[in-house]
Design a protein around this motif. Structure first.
Motif, PDB file in Angstrom:
ATOM      1  N   ASN A  24      22.647  29.282 -31.111  1.00  0.00           N
ATOM      2  CA  ASN A  24      23.009  28.853 -29.755  1.00  0.00           C
ATOM      3  C   ASN A  24      24.521  28.671 -29.717  1.00  0.00           C
ATOM      4  O   ASN A  24      25.022  27.572 -29.943  1.00  0.00           O
ATOM      5  N   VAL A  25      25.252  29.750 -29.455  1.00  0.00           N
ATOM      6  CA  VAL A  25      26.705  29.796 -29.674  1.00  0.00           C
ATOM      7  C   VAL A  25      27.474  29.887 -28.367  1.00  0.00           C
ATOM      8  O   VAL A  25      27.110  30.654 -27.470  1.00  0.00           O
ATOM      9  N   ILE A  26      28.548  29.132 -28.293  1.00  0.00           N
ATOM     10  CA  ILE A  26      29.575  29.331 -27.272  1.00  0.00           C
ATOM     11  C   ILE A  26      30.696  30.138 -27.918  1.00  0.00           C
ATOM     12  O   ILE A  26      31.337  29.670 -28.877  1.00  0.00           O
ATOM     13  N   TRP A  27      30.909  31.351 -27.446  1.00  0.00           N
ATOM     14  CA  TRP A  27      31.994  32.182 -27.981  1.00  0.00           C
ATOM     15  C   TRP A  27      33.261  31.822 -27.211  1.00  0.00           C
ATOM     16  O   TRP A  27      33.609  32.432 -26.211  1.00  0.00           O
ATOM     17  N   LEU A  28      33.952  30.792 -27.696  1.00  0.00           N
ATOM     18  CA  LEU A  28      34.982  30.153 -26.888  1.00  0.00           C
ATOM     19  C   LEU A  28      36.205  31.030 -26.675  1.00  0.00           C
ATOM     20  O   LEU A  28      36.792  31.029 -25.582  1.00  0.00           O
ATOM     21  N   GLN A  29      36.628  31.767 -27.693  1.00  0.00           N
ATOM     22  CA  GLN A  29      37.797  32.630 -27.499  1.00  0.00           C
ATOM     23  C   GLN A  29      37.522  33.687 -26.441  1.00  0.00           C
ATOM     24  O   GLN A  29      38.375  33.957 -25.578  1.00  0.00           O
ATOM     25  N   ASP A  30      36.333  34.285 -26.468  1.00  0.00           N
ATOM     26  CA  ASP A  30      35.971  35.275 -25.450  1.00  0.00           C
ATOM     27  C   ASP A  30      35.967  34.644 -24.063  1.00  0.00           C
ATOM     28  O   ASP A  30      36.432  35.241 -23.083  1.00  0.00           O
ATOM     29  N   HIS A  31      35.443  33.422 -23.975  1.00  0.00           N
ATOM     30  CA  HIS A  31      35.379  32.731 -22.686  1.00  0.00           C
ATOM     31  C   HIS A  31      36.782  32.433 -22.167  1.00  0.00           C
ATOM     32  O   HIS A  31      37.088  32.666 -20.981  1.00  0.00           O
ATOM     33  N   LEU A  32      37.653  31.923 -23.028  1.00  0.00           N
ATOM     34  CA  LEU A  32      39.003  31.583 -22.595  1.00  0.00           C
ATOM     35  C   LEU A  32      39.812  32.830 -22.250  1.00  0.00           C
ATOM     36  O   LEU A  32      40.605  32.825 -21.293  1.00  0.00           O
ATOM     37  N   ASP A  33      39.620  33.908 -23.002  1.00  0.00           N
ATOM     38  CA  ASP A  33      40.316  35.161 -22.688  1.00  0.00           C
ATOM     39  C   ASP A  33      39.942  35.661 -21.299  1.00  0.00           C
ATOM     40  O   ASP A  33      40.797  36.127 -20.524  1.00  0.00           O
ATOM     41  N   ALA A  34      38.647  35.542 -20.978  1.00  0.00           N
ATOM     42  CA  ALA A  34      38.184  36.016 -19.671  1.00  0.00           C
ATOM     43  C   ALA A  34      38.661  35.108 -18.543  1.00  0.00           C
ATOM     44  O   ALA A  34      39.013  35.588 -17.450  1.00  0.00           O
ATOM     45  N   ALA A  35      38.702  33.819 -18.797  1.00  0.00           N
ATOM     46  CA  ALA A  35      39.020  32.867 -17.728  1.00  0.00           C
ATOM     47  C   ALA A  35      40.517  32.638 -17.547  1.00  0.00           C
ATOM     48  O   ALA A  35      40.997  32.470 -16.414  1.00  0.00           O
ATOM     49  N   LEU A  36      41.290  32.640 -18.641  1.00  0.00           N
ATOM     50  CA  LEU A  36      42.702  32.256 -18.573  1.00  0.00           C
ATOM     51  C   LEU A  36      43.656  33.387 -18.945  1.00  0.00           C
ATOM     52  O   LEU A  36      44.876  33.224 -18.822  1.00  0.00           O
TER      53      LEU A  36
END
Length: 421
Positions: free
Chosen positions: A264-276
């Motif tokens: 159950n993973v949050i891929w945080l770098q991918d999320h931040l790259d997409a959002a910011l």
């Protein structure tokens, strides 16, 4: 061994320690979540640990944050919080180069270890660890030519007198070199500790295990029970040697897989790259070390640095909205809440909920080692509770301290040395 007027009080990082009444053995059960002991004490399958609980002192303490191996072992061995000793994970980011810096070298450890200060005062000390990444920090300041010992089970087959204060370890123990992903790695640590106490009877002995078992199996699984029963048998042999025994853990462990059994993973770098925006932030997973097969470098605590164009507030607002994030904190708040060293902390610290883990970019994590097993890992607040067990009763003064304060695992040596009969 009786207290002598000639034996000094040893001051370590502003805490005074009396000379030990008898040898003190501290065992750090890596990944030893209190749930394991609750299960096995209820089943009656760990009688020696049960004897410590009934005849001595037992509670659940708070470990250091993040709830990883290196920060907590360093807290225990220095008697200080992470803010004081400076080791807050396996990596931090050097923003002058934007490269991760390995944080497991002795040169980055601030302050003295309890072992080194006692050794300088004339005590014989020894430390045996499972992983070699801990060995150099735990052995900081030890003059091994003076008879002290510091080695790891990982490198038991290559120990030297110059580097470790001992050689021919496998021949000495009559054991084969264990694999890194095995319960035998921890059991070699215990066998070495028992043998050292038989032959040399050091005043202080620190034994630190590995959490491969707890990453792999939950408390209700047979292999975890088998390991704890073997560990308990070793503890019984130590108790027979008239020692003061202290048991704790560096962190707990939680299942972080979904209903389908997938991480159950949050891929945080991918999320931040997409959002910011791509390359605006850098996510560091400080659980990462050389052996990630059992957790895929996924844990409950990660750090986020901004490259300068995105504010910490923007990162926090973005991250806080993600399902499964428990806390997203700016540097000052994280350091204040969790006693972290500010100069090694990120712009934002992100902590996952108990059933969730956080990674960087999905493409950078190899999860092949998890095949066939649910992901169990650690790092967050939910894994910071640890056992705090002594085989001897507390003095009245230390009973009072335990009654009025929430104990920290870094107080274990203080209680074991100063607070027991």
């Amino acid at each position: 061994m009786s207290q002598s007027m000639s034996q000094p009080v040893v001051v370590v990082n502003s805490t005074e320690y009396r000379w030990p009444i008898r040898p003190v053995v501290v065992v750090c059960i890596d990944g030893g979540d209190p749930a394991y002991l609750r299960e096995y004490l209820a089943q009656g399958v760990v009688p020696n640990i049960a004897r410590c609980v009934s005849e001595g002192f037992a509670t659940v303490a708070q470990g250091s944050m993040p709830s990883f191996t290196c920060p907590n072992n360093m807290s225990i061995i220095t008697g200080t919080p992470t803010a004081a000793h400076g080791i807050s994970g396996n990596f931090y980011l050097d923003t002058s180069t934007w490269q991760p810096v390995v944080m497991t070298g002795p040169e980055l450890l601030r302050g003295d270890t309890i072992l080194a200060r006692f050794a300088a005062a004339g005590a014989r000390v020894a430390t045996v660890t499972a992983k070699d990444k801990l060995r150099r920090q735990l052995g900081k300041g030890l003059d091994l030519s003076a008879g002290h010992i510091s080695f790891s089970a990982e490198h038991a087959d290559r120990c030297t007198l110059a580097e470790n204060g001992i050689d021919n370890v496998l021949e000495w123990l009559g054991m084969p070199q264990p694999g890194m992903y095995s319960m035998e790695l921890s059991l070699l640590v215990m066998e070495a500790g028992i043998r050292l106490m038989h032959e040399q009877r050091p005043e202080l002995l620190y034994l630190s295990l590995t959490d491969w078992v707890q990453h792999k199996w939950a408390p209700n699984e047979a292999s975890a029970r088998e390991f704890y029963q073997k560990l308990d048998a070793c503890i019984g042999r130590l108790l027979a040697l008239d020692v003061t025994l202290a048991l704790t853990a560096d962190h707990g462990m939680n299942d972080k897989s979904n209903a389908a059994g997938e991480p159950n993973v949050i891929w945080l770098q991918d999320h931040l790259d997409a959002a910011l925006g791509k390359d605006e932030t850098v996510v560091i997973c400080p659980i990462t070390d050389a052996f990630v097969g059992h957790h895929g470098a996924l844990g409950g605590f990660v750090r986020v640095w901004s490259r300068g164009r995105v504010s910490a507030r923007s990162i926090i607002d973005c991250v806080s909205a993600i399902e499964g994030v428990e806390l997203a904190l700016d540097r000052d708040t994280a350091c204040r809440m969790f006693e972290l060293p500010a100069d090694r902390e990120a712009d934002v610290a992100v902590i996952a909920r108990h059933d969730v883990c956080i990674g960087g970019a999905k493409a950078n994590h190899d999860l092949a080692g998890l095949a066939g097993h649910r992901l169990r890992t650690h790092g967050g607040v939910s894994e910071s509770a640890v056992p705090f067990i002594l085989n001897r009763p507390l003095t009245d003064g230390y009973k009072q301290r335990a009654a009025v304060q929430s104990l920290k695992s870094y107080q274990l040596f203080d209680f074991a040395i100063n607070g027991t009969y």
